[in-house]
Design an enzyme around this catalytic site. Structure first.
Site, mmCIF file in Angstrom:
data_model
loop_
_atom_site.group_PDB
_atom_site.id
_atom_site.type_symbol
_atom_site.label_atom_id
_atom_site.label_comp_id
_atom_site.label_asym_id
_atom_site.label_seq_id
_atom_site.Cartn_x
_atom_site.Cartn_y
_atom_site.Cartn_z
ATOM 1 N N GLY A 67 -14.402 10.046 -16.677
ATOM 2 C CA GLY A 67 -14.217 8.802 -16.601
ATOM 3 C C GLY A 67 -12.912 8.560 -15.921
ATOM 4 N N GLN A 103 -5.198 4.615 -12.740
ATOM 5 C CA GLN A 103 -4.959 5.914 -12.455
ATOM 6 C C GLN A 103 -4.904 6.412 -11.142
ATOM 7 O OE1 GLN A 103 -8.068 7.182 -15.472
ATOM 8 N NE2 GLN A 103 -6.560 8.777 -15.864
ATOM 9 N N HIS A 153 -7.416 2.009 -20.749
ATOM 10 C CA HIS A 153 -6.615 2.151 -19.491
ATOM 11 C C HIS A 153 -6.169 0.969 -18.728
ATOM 12 C CE1 HIS A 153 -5.731 6.301 -18.824
ATOM 13 N NE2 HIS A 153 -6.687 6.661 -19.172
ATOM 14 N N HIS A 161 -12.179 4.732 -24.053
ATOM 15 C CA HIS A 161 -10.852 5.413 -23.549
ATOM 16 C C HIS A 161 -10.583 4.719 -22.251
ATOM 17 C CE1 HIS A 161 -8.435 9.320 -22.389
ATOM 18 N NE2 HIS A 161 -8.409 8.611 -21.343
ATOM 19 N N GLU A 162 -11.742 4.706 -21.137
ATOM 20 C CA GLU A 162 -11.250 3.911 -20.153
ATOM 21 C C GLU A 162 -10.866 2.484 -20.007
ATOM 22 O OE1 GLU A 162 -10.803 6.102 -17.660
ATOM 23 O OE2 GLU A 162 -11.667 7.834 -18.794
ATOM 24 N N CYS A 214 -7.053 13.458 -20.862
ATOM 25 C CA CYS A 214 -6.632 12.234 -19.677
ATOM 26 C C CYS A 214 -6.316 12.839 -18.526
ATOM 27 C CB CYS A 214 -5.823 11.205 -20.466
ATOM 28 S SG CYS A 214 -5.724 10.082 -19.080
ATOM 29 N N LEU A 215 -6.889 12.332 -17.381
ATOM 30 C CA LEU A 215 -6.425 13.145 -16.094
ATOM 31 C C LEU A 215 -4.966 12.579 -15.703
ATOM 32 C CD1 LEU A 215 -9.828 12.448 -13.829
ATOM 33 C CD2 LEU A 215 -8.801 14.576 -15.065
HETATM 34 NI NI NI Z 1 -7.634 8.780 -19.475
#
Ligand code: NI
Length: 195
Positions: free
Chosen positions: A47, A52, A149, A145-146, A103-104
């Site tokens: 995701g 991000q 963000h 989670h997304e 998380c990226l």
């Molecule tokens: Ni993340």
């Protein structure tokens, strides 16, 4: 186009995203979604949210089909490829369950996070059709989670005070670019793009 992923410490990750105007020309939005998918696949994530990649917008994408290939119990994630435009979580239900998240934007840190197992979310899909769907289990977790963000919240903010203290140093290192990653990142302190 693969975009650099914004690292922990950048203010864009702490900001709530703006709603996207869906009237008129939205070809830029289709391009952004294409870029986000390229960026997601390049980084082997499931995701990715617009902040991000430096865009403070209410948009995130998912694709967990790679997960489904790896493990049989992940099979329900096979078709979980979706773009969520201007999403609103309208309901969360069930008893919290814990699962390790990463998380990226925060490479190298994985921690258990408690979340509701059921989520109902209203959003526009890639074809700008209004959807109202329920997700459960891992799909619900990825959505939550997304969604966090685009509200300016990172998963590390869900951790208890002890855990937070334990990862403080690592988070600082990430914000300063002192981390090994195999995808392109943009670090806040240096404004430097690695790789
Ligand atoms: Ni993340």
């Amino acid at each position: 186009m693969i975009r650099p992923i914004v690292a922990y410490g950048d203010p864009v990750l702490k900001r709530a995203g703006d709603p996207i105007d869906l009237e008129g020309d939205t070809s830029w939005l289709q391009e952004l979604i294409d870029d986000m998918y390229e960026t997601l696949y390049n980084a082997h994530g499931v995701g990715l949210a617009a902040p991000q990649v430096g865009e403070s917008l209410r948009l995130f994408i998912t694709d967990a089909s790679a997960y489904a290939d790896q493990e049989e119990e992940m099979e329900p994630l096979r078709d979980f490829k979706e773009a969520f435009i201007n999403p609103e979580i309208v309901e969360e239900d069930g008893e919290d369950w814990s699962f390790e998240e990463g998380c990226l934007s925060i490479p190298g840190i994985r921690e258990e996070v408690d979340r509701s197992p059921l989520v109902r979310i209203r959003y526009y899909d890639r074809d700008l059709q209004l959807q109202d769907k329920r997700y459960q289990g891992l799909a619900a977790r990825i959505v939550q989670h997304e969604y966090d963000h685009i509200e300016g919240t990172l998963f590390t903010e869900h951790l208890g005070p002890l855990k937070k203290r334990l990862i403080k140093r690592k988070l600082k290192d990430i914000s300063e670019g002192k981390v090994d990653v195999d995808y392109r990142m943009r670090f806040p302190s240096t404004k430097k793009v690695k790789r």
